[in-house]
Design a protein around this motif. Structure first.
Motif, PDB file in Angstrom:
ATOM      1  N   ALA A 179       0.867  -1.177   0.000  1.00  0.00           N
ATOM      2  CA  ALA A 179       0.000   0.000   0.000  1.00  0.00           C
ATOM      3  C   ALA A 179       0.901   1.224   0.000  1.00  0.00           C
ATOM      4  O   ALA A 179       1.666   1.451   0.951  1.00  0.00           O
ATOM      5  CB  ALA A 179      -0.898   0.002   1.242  1.00  0.00           C
ATOM      6  N   MET A 180       0.826   2.017  -1.058  1.00  0.00           N
ATOM      7  CA  MET A 180       1.697   3.176  -1.227  1.00  0.00           C
ATOM      8  C   MET A 180       0.941   4.437  -0.823  1.00  0.00           C
ATOM      9  O   MET A 180      -0.109   4.759  -1.397  1.00  0.00           O
ATOM     10  CB  MET A 180       2.152   3.277  -2.680  1.00  0.00           C
ATOM     11  N   VAL A 181       1.482   5.135   0.150  1.00  0.00           N
ATOM     12  CA  VAL A 181       0.847   6.354   0.654  1.00  0.00           C
ATOM     13  C   VAL A 181       1.383   7.533  -0.140  1.00  0.00           C
ATOM     14  O   VAL A 181       2.592   7.772  -0.198  1.00  0.00           O
ATOM     15  CB  VAL A 181       1.138   6.544   2.154  1.00  0.00           C
ATOM     16  N   ARG A 182       0.468   8.288  -0.748  1.00  0.00           N
ATOM     17  CA  ARG A 182       0.877   9.381  -1.625  1.00  0.00           C
ATOM     18  C   ARG A 182       0.118  10.661  -1.283  1.00  0.00           C
ATOM     19  O   ARG A 182      -0.981  10.632  -0.739  1.00  0.00           O
ATOM     20  CB  ARG A 182       0.625   9.012  -3.091  1.00  0.00           C
ATOM     21  N   GLU A 236      -4.971  -6.331   9.751  1.00  0.00           N
ATOM     22  CA  GLU A 236      -3.578  -5.872   9.806  1.00  0.00           C
ATOM     23  C   GLU A 236      -2.893  -6.072   8.457  1.00  0.00           C
ATOM     24  O   GLU A 236      -3.092  -7.085   7.778  1.00  0.00           O
ATOM     25  CB  GLU A 236      -2.810  -6.602  10.898  1.00  0.00           C
ATOM     26  N   HIS A 237      -2.098  -5.065   8.069  1.00  0.00           N
ATOM     27  CA  HIS A 237      -1.376  -5.102   6.792  1.00  0.00           C
ATOM     28  C   HIS A 237       0.078  -4.718   7.056  1.00  0.00           C
ATOM     29  O   HIS A 237       0.350  -3.688   7.678  1.00  0.00           O
ATOM     30  CB  HIS A 237      -2.002  -4.132   5.789  1.00  0.00           C
ATOM     31  N   HIS A 238       1.003  -5.549   6.601  1.00  0.00           N
ATOM     32  CA  HIS A 238       2.416  -5.359   6.941  1.00  0.00           C
ATOM     33  C   HIS A 238       3.203  -4.585   5.895  1.00  0.00           C
ATOM     34  O   HIS A 238       4.350  -4.202   6.146  1.00  0.00           O
ATOM     35  CB  HIS A 238       3.068  -6.721   7.168  1.00  0.00           C
ATOM     36  N   LYS A 239       2.608  -4.344   4.732  1.00  0.00           N
ATOM     37  CA  LYS A 239       3.328  -3.683   3.650  1.00  0.00           C
ATOM     38  C   LYS A 239       2.725  -2.314   3.366  1.00  0.00           C
ATOM     39  O   LYS A 239       1.849  -2.169   2.510  1.00  0.00           O
ATOM     40  CB  LYS A 239       3.308  -4.555   2.394  1.00  0.00           C
ATOM     41  N   VAL A 240       3.204  -1.303   4.087  1.00  0.00           N
ATOM     42  CA  VAL A 240       2.726   0.072   3.924  1.00  0.00           C
ATOM     43  C   VAL A 240       3.951   0.967   3.772  1.00  0.00           C
ATOM     44  O   VAL A 240       4.869   0.914   4.595  1.00  0.00           O
ATOM     45  CB  VAL A 240       1.868   0.523   5.120  1.00  0.00           C
ATOM     46  N   TRP A 241       3.956   1.806   2.740  1.00  0.00           N
ATOM     47  CA  TRP A 241       5.158   2.580   2.413  1.00  0.00           C
ATOM     48  C   TRP A 241       4.784   4.010   2.029  1.00  0.00           C
ATOM     49  O   TRP A 241       3.857   4.239   1.255  1.00  0.00           O
ATOM     50  CB  TRP A 241       5.894   1.919   1.260  1.00  0.00           C
TER      51      TRP A 241
END
Length: 280
Positions: free
Chosen positions: A123-126, A171-176
């Motif tokens: 999940a890419m935070v922009r 829960e999600h472990h891949k957040v950037w």
């Protein structure tokens, strides 16, 4: 001392007048005797006052907030945006929910299969102009049947603690953080699926119409034909946050907005919706 006494007496008179006003306002318009009214209609003045001033909002992103953001998807944290052609499954089109799967009527938690597939993507935070280290939410709710909001553990504890039936947290472990090339905060991270669905808009008073020229996936969808949106107090009373069944807006009460404010969630705001006070 004499002046203070006069002021106290005046204040007491005002309070007495206000109480009488509420009693008159809340008294049923009938020929019941006063004693029968007291026995059969023992209304709590405070509760009825809250009903009279009941408020409703569409929960939306505050674009003026420098830490507000959106979420996209990628196979790697330093990679390009994920496209459906790469794997054949995409969160925007293929997440299924317990009820209604991936249609306009989708409701409930994500299916186990969808959670497993989503766990493989980043999940890419922009869009945030400011670091998210002090934030509790990433992204904002949209009308499509997909996951577009990630929250902190404190959000889970505080906001989720208001009522266990409000959200399904995954829960999600891949957040950037794509802007700063690091994790938005020291985890954990959770998707927050809104569970309650309510036919909240009043179809007679809201400027929305049912769409007919849509694929089967979007059957039941309504579209705006004007700006007016109205809900009935009797429909939303007692609800904190929900997804509207007609427009799929995530909506909330004043109490829920206050809870977000106490948690310090400036990334979201409430867009007011007209409340029709329809009790008798």
């Amino acid at each position: 001392m004499e002046r203070a006494s006069v002021r106290s007496a005046d204040d007491a008179a005002v309070r007495c007048s206000q109480t009488n006003f509420w009693l008159c306002l809340l008294r049923p318009k009938s020929n019941l005797s006063e004693s029968r009214f007291d026995q059969s209609y023992s209304f709590n003045i405070k509760q009825r006052a809250e009903e009279i001033f009941m408020k409703c909002y569409i929960l939306t992103r505050d674009f003026a907030c420098p830490s507000s953001s959106s979420i996209t998807w990628s196979l790697e944290p330093d990679g390009h945006n994920y496209s459906r052609e790469e794997v054949g499954w995409h969160p925007y089109e293929d997440i299924n929910y317990k009820n209604g799967r991936n249609t306009w009527n989708a409701a409930g938690p994500m299916t186990r299969e969808s959670k497993e597939k989503l766990s493989k993507l980043w999940a890419m935070v922009r869009g945030g102009k400011k670091p998210h280290t002090g934030s509790h939410v990433l992204g904002d709710y949209i009308t499509s049947p997909t996951e577009s909001v990630i929250v902190s553990a404190k959000f889970v504890d505080v906001i989720g603690g208001l009522d266990e039936g409000l959200f399904d947290f995954t829960e999600h472990h891949k957040v950037w953080d794509a802007e700063r090339n690091k994790a938005p905060w020291d985890g954990p991270f959770y998707f927050a699926s809104v569970l309650p669905v309510l036919k909240s808009y009043d179809l007679d008073q809201s400027e929305i119409v049912k769409r007919t020229d849509v694929p089967e996936k979007y059957r039941g969808a309504y579209a705006p034909v004007g700006a007016r949106r109205s809900v009935r107090a009797s429909t939303i009373a007692g609800h904190l946050v929900w997804r509207d069944a007609y427009m799929r807006h995530v909506m909330c009460s004043e109490e829920f907005l206050s809870a977000l404010k106490k948690l310090r969630v400036p990334e979201w705001k409430g867009y007011p919706v007209e409340v029709i006070h329809d009790w008798h």
